[in-house]
Each structure stands twice: as C-alpha cells, then as structure tokens.
Write a protein that holds these residues in place. Sequence first.
Motif, PDB file in Angstrom:
ATOM      1  N   ALA A 274     -41.880 -49.674   9.010  1.00 21.94           N
ATOM      2  CA  ALA A 274     -42.977 -50.143   9.857  1.00 21.94           C
ATOM      3  C   ALA A 274     -42.659 -51.540  10.366  1.00 21.94           C
ATOM      4  CB  ALA A 274     -44.291 -50.170   9.070  1.00 21.94           C
ATOM      5  N   THR A 275     -43.464 -51.987  11.338  1.00 16.69           N
ATOM      6  CA  THR A 275     -43.411 -53.362  11.821  1.00 16.69           C
ATOM      7  C   THR A 275     -44.773 -53.999  11.623  1.00 16.69           C
ATOM      8  OG1 THR A 275     -41.719 -52.856  13.481  1.00 16.69           O
ATOM      9  CG2 THR A 275     -43.020 -54.857  13.826  1.00 16.69           C
ATOM     10  N   PHE A 276     -44.779 -55.227  11.100  1.00 19.58           N
ATOM     11  CA  PHE A 276     -46.015 -55.951  10.839  1.00 19.58           C
ATOM     12  C   PHE A 276     -46.116 -57.143  11.791  1.00 19.58           C
ATOM     13  CE2 PHE A 276     -44.879 -54.576   6.297  1.00 19.58           C
ATOM     14  CZ  PHE A 276     -45.442 -53.313   6.493  1.00 19.58           C
ATOM     15  N   PHE A 277     -47.256 -57.257  12.464  1.00 25.44           N
ATOM     16  CA  PHE A 277     -47.476 -58.336  13.419  1.00 25.44           C
ATOM     17  C   PHE A 277     -48.457 -59.342  12.822  1.00 25.44           C
ATOM     18  CE2 PHE A 277     -46.182 -54.692  15.973  1.00 25.44           C
ATOM     19  CZ  PHE A 277     -45.161 -55.257  16.722  1.00 25.44           C
ATOM     20  N   VAL A 278     -48.034 -60.604  12.769  1.00 22.16           N
ATOM     21  CA  VAL A 278     -48.812 -61.627  12.075  1.00 22.16           C
ATOM     22  C   VAL A 278     -49.227 -62.744  13.025  1.00 22.16           C
ATOM     23  CG1 VAL A 278     -47.885 -61.178   9.775  1.00 22.16           C
ATOM     24  CG2 VAL A 278     -46.614 -62.655  11.323  1.00 22.16           C
ATOM     25  N   SER A 279     -50.453 -63.236  12.839  1.00 23.19           N
ATOM     26  CA  SER A 279     -50.991 -64.349  13.627  1.00 23.19           C
ATOM     27  C   SER A 279     -50.775 -65.652  12.869  1.00 23.19           C
ATOM     28  CB  SER A 279     -52.491 -64.149  13.881  1.00 23.19           C
ATOM     29  OG  SER A 279     -52.721 -62.983  14.633  1.00 23.19           O
ATOM     30  N   ARG A 280     -50.133 -66.627  13.519  1.00 24.41           N
ATOM     31  CA  ARG A 280     -49.734 -67.851  12.824  1.00 24.41           C
ATOM     32  C   ARG A 280     -50.901 -68.576  12.166  1.00 24.41           C
ATOM     33  NH1 ARG A 280     -48.195 -73.318  15.825  1.00 24.41           N
ATOM     34  NH2 ARG A 280     -50.485 -73.305  15.854  1.00 24.41           N
TER      35      ARG A 280
ATOM     36  N   ARG B 159     -44.843 -63.990   1.025  1.00 19.52           N
ATOM     37  CA  ARG B 159     -45.097 -62.556   1.151  1.00 19.52           C
ATOM     38  C   ARG B 159     -44.365 -61.968   2.361  1.00 19.52           C
ATOM     39  NH1 ARG B 159     -46.740 -60.209  -3.492  1.00 19.52           N
ATOM     40  NH2 ARG B 159     -48.776 -60.942  -4.221  1.00 19.52           N
ATOM     41  N   ILE B 160     -44.367 -62.711   3.455  1.00 20.75           N
ATOM     42  CA  ILE B 160     -43.664 -62.251   4.651  1.00 20.75           C
ATOM     43  C   ILE B 160     -42.172 -62.078   4.359  1.00 20.75           C
ATOM     44  CG2 ILE B 160     -42.976 -62.936   6.996  1.00 20.75           C
ATOM     45  CD1 ILE B 160     -45.745 -64.300   7.243  1.00 20.75           C
ATOM     46  N   GLN B 161     -41.600 -63.043   3.659  1.00 21.93           N
ATOM     47  CA  GLN B 161     -40.186 -62.956   3.301  1.00 21.93           C
ATOM     48  C   GLN B 161     -39.926 -61.778   2.367  1.00 21.93           C
ATOM     49  OE1 GLN B 161     -39.839 -66.881   1.685  1.00 21.93           O
ATOM     50  NE2 GLN B 161     -39.264 -67.821   3.640  1.00 21.93           N
ATOM     51  N   GLU B 162     -40.839 -61.559   1.446  1.00 25.29           N
ATOM     52  CA  GLU B 162     -40.716 -60.448   0.498  1.00 25.29           C
ATOM     53  C   GLU B 162     -40.716 -59.110   1.237  1.00 25.29           C
ATOM     54  OE1 GLU B 162     -43.524 -58.433  -2.979  1.00 25.29           O
ATOM     55  OE2 GLU B 162     -43.681 -60.587  -2.564  1.00 25.29           O
ATOM     56  N   LEU B 163     -41.608 -58.956   2.191  1.00 28.77           N
ATOM     57  CA  LEU B 163     -41.686 -57.711   2.957  1.00 28.77           C
ATOM     58  C   LEU B 163     -40.447 -57.512   3.821  1.00 28.77           C
ATOM     59  CD1 LEU B 163     -45.455 -57.865   3.937  1.00 28.77           C
ATOM     60  CD2 LEU B 163     -44.384 -56.135   2.471  1.00 28.77           C
ATOM     61  N   ARG B 164     -39.917 -58.611   4.352  1.00 28.82           N
ATOM     62  CA  ARG B 164     -38.693 -58.490   5.154  1.00 28.82           C
ATOM     63  C   ARG B 164     -37.528 -58.047   4.288  1.00 28.82           C
ATOM     64  NH1 ARG B 164     -36.248 -56.400   8.928  1.00 28.82           N
ATOM     65  NH2 ARG B 164     -34.720 -57.615  10.100  1.00 28.82           N
TER      66      ARG B 164
ATOM     67  N   ARG C  35     -53.129 -59.415   7.317  1.00 27.96           N
ATOM     68  CA  ARG C  35     -53.981 -59.503   6.128  1.00 27.96           C
ATOM     69  C   ARG C  35     -53.196 -59.132   4.870  1.00 27.96           C
ATOM     70  NH1 ARG C  35     -59.675 -59.367   7.250  1.00 27.96           N
ATOM     71  NH2 ARG C  35     -60.099 -59.151   9.483  1.00 27.96           N
ATOM     72  N   GLU C  36     -53.694 -59.593   3.731  1.00 28.48           N
ATOM     73  CA  GLU C  36     -53.023 -59.311   2.465  1.00 28.48           C
ATOM     74  C   GLU C  36     -52.972 -57.816   2.149  1.00 28.48           C
ATOM     75  OE1 GLU C  36     -54.853 -61.560  -0.627  1.00 28.48           O
ATOM     76  OE2 GLU C  36     -53.505 -63.270  -0.392  1.00 28.48           O
ATOM     77  N   SER C  37     -53.923 -57.058   2.677  1.00 27.67           N
ATOM     78  CA  SER C  37     -53.927 -55.622   2.412  1.00 27.67           C
ATOM     79  C   SER C  37     -52.705 -54.928   3.002  1.00 27.67           C
ATOM     80  CB  SER C  37     -55.206 -54.975   2.959  1.00 27.67           C
ATOM     81  OG  SER C  37     -55.286 -55.084   4.370  1.00 27.67           O
ATOM     82  N   THR C  38     -51.940 -55.652   3.845  1.00 24.41           N
ATOM     83  CA  THR C  38     -50.669 -55.126   4.341  1.00 24.41           C
ATOM     84  C   THR C  38     -49.742 -54.786   3.176  1.00 24.41           C
ATOM     85  OG1 THR C  38     -50.837 -56.403   6.393  1.00 24.41           O
ATOM     86  CG2 THR C  38     -48.642 -55.649   5.765  1.00 24.41           C
ATOM     87  N   MET C  39     -49.850 -55.521   2.081  1.00 33.86           N
ATOM     88  CA  MET C  39     -49.001 -55.272   0.914  1.00 33.86           C
ATOM     89  C   MET C  39     -49.265 -53.890   0.325  1.00 33.86           C
ATOM     90  SD  MET C  39     -47.224 -58.046   0.778  1.00 33.86           S
ATOM     91  CE  MET C  39     -46.365 -57.765  -0.768  1.00 33.86           C
ATOM     92  N   ILE C  40     -50.523 -53.466   0.338  1.00 35.78           N
ATOM     93  CA  ILE C  40     -50.863 -52.132  -0.156  1.00 35.78           C
ATOM     94  C   ILE C  40     -50.205 -51.074   0.706  1.00 35.78           C
ATOM     95  CG2 ILE C  40     -52.758 -50.517  -0.558  1.00 35.78           C
ATOM     96  CD1 ILE C  40     -54.582 -52.955  -1.006  1.00 35.78           C
ATOM     97  N   ALA C  41     -50.317 -51.256   2.037  1.00 29.14           N
ATOM     98  CA  ALA C  41     -49.710 -50.302   2.956  1.00 29.14           C
ATOM     99  C   ALA C  41     -48.196 -50.259   2.795  1.00 29.14           C
ATOM    100  CB  ALA C  41     -50.085 -50.661   4.394  1.00 29.14           C
TER     101      ALA C  41
END
Length: 261
Positions: free
Chosen positions: A99-105, A119-124, A82-88
Amino acid sequence: MLHTESEQKAGDLEQRFACLTYHHFGDQTDQYTVTVQQLRMQLTLLRDAGYLVEGFEQLESRLRSSRSIPSRYTLFTIDDGRESTMIAAELLSKHGFNATFFVSRDRCVARPRYLRSRRIQELRRAGFSFGTHGTSHKILTHMHADTCSSELRESKEWLENILSEPVRYMSAPGGYVNRKVLSLAYAHGYVFVGTCREQMNSIRMAVPGIVNRVSVRRSFSDATFRDLVQGRGIFYAVRQIRSAALWIPKELFAWGYSRGR
C-alpha cells in the motif's frame, strides 16, 4: 468469489483497475472511519479472490518497465496519517499486500494520534511507500499558485528528510485538483497525484499522471465493496451522479474550509 467467469472476461477487455482509499480505522461512526472488522473482511475478500494489492510504488515500477498488470489488481492507499494506519499495515502484511500511505505534515508534527517520524520510518522499512497529503491539509485548488507551490514543496521536503529518499507521490487534500495543481506537482517531481475522482484507472495511464481513487466508506456493504473493485458500471454511475449533485455544496464547503483555517 468476487468475479464470475463472464465478469472476469469483461474486466480483461476493459483493462482497468480500482484504487481504494481509506482514512481511519476504529469505532467512530463518521462515514470515513471503517471498523477494523470491516477492513479485515475486505482484505480477506480480495485475498480469496486472488487479487494482487499494491501501492503507487509498485504501479510506477510496472508502468515504467512495461510489466503486465494482472487482471485482478487493485491499489490500496490511506490518507491523513493517523495512528490507526499501523493497524491496517499489520493486516495488509498478513495478507501479503502492499500500500501507499499519504501523510499531512502539520498533523503528523503536532496533532495527537498521528504518525510521528519514527513510525513513518518503521512502515517504510516494512516495504510500504509514502506520499504527501499537503502541509496544512488545506484545499490546493483554492490557493494562489505561490502558496500552492509552497505547500507541495514543503510537505515533500519534510517527508524526504524523514525517509532519506525522494518522495514521488501525493494525494490532494479533499481530492481537489486542477490544471494549476497538477502542473505544479509535476514540476516539483511528483509522479502520481491521487484524486477523489471516483472512476477506474486504465493500465495505459500516463506517467506522470493522476490516479483515480474511491474512498471506502463505513456504509459500504460487502456487495458494494465487490462492485467497487470489479468496476461494475452501476456502482460508478451512482458515484458520478452523487458527485455531480454534491459539486456545488462541496465547492462552497472547500472554499469556507480554506478561508477559515
């Protein structure tokens, strides 16, 4: 403080650590939505107690290189994407945690308010690691082996295309795993498989192997959170009793969920 001296000595002898799992952050009132204030307080508790908070990537590195795992150590994961992952992620970075984030395709591709590729690339790039959480988010244990294999492969390929690197971690939707799922996961190159088995983890865990995880719920008080992280027997005993009592209802729900989606 999270630990007294005597509790710390006992923890050292046990050589175990917890893995925290979150799903969503916000004001919704369901049990798996933790408020941002709750998350901020929990991270502050960990920081003030001297905990090192890492993800699956750092754990794998420690185990493969035989580096020691600190006595005050925990893993942090977030499921679904979820987008709220960005807040975390922002709060984790401010506290010096990983942390590790698990995403559903399918959710990240099509549903609103889920992480998109950028966003996924940004977090990586910010140093967080990623793993898959299924292609369709259906329960893997209720699938035919061929279908399960496709879920594991397709979600992995999708995420690898986004990250331009191998994906080595997964968490099973609903936390459901069995011998079939684990065998297929390892065959596809997954190193760690996150479950919903609410137990502590040994520092001598196998690679590849499973990681036991506890879902942090909205109802958890600060005291309950401390018990979770410390590995206090009463917390985990209650969780095991609850899990046993809910096993049949959860299996029926999972079967209906997998059939209806």
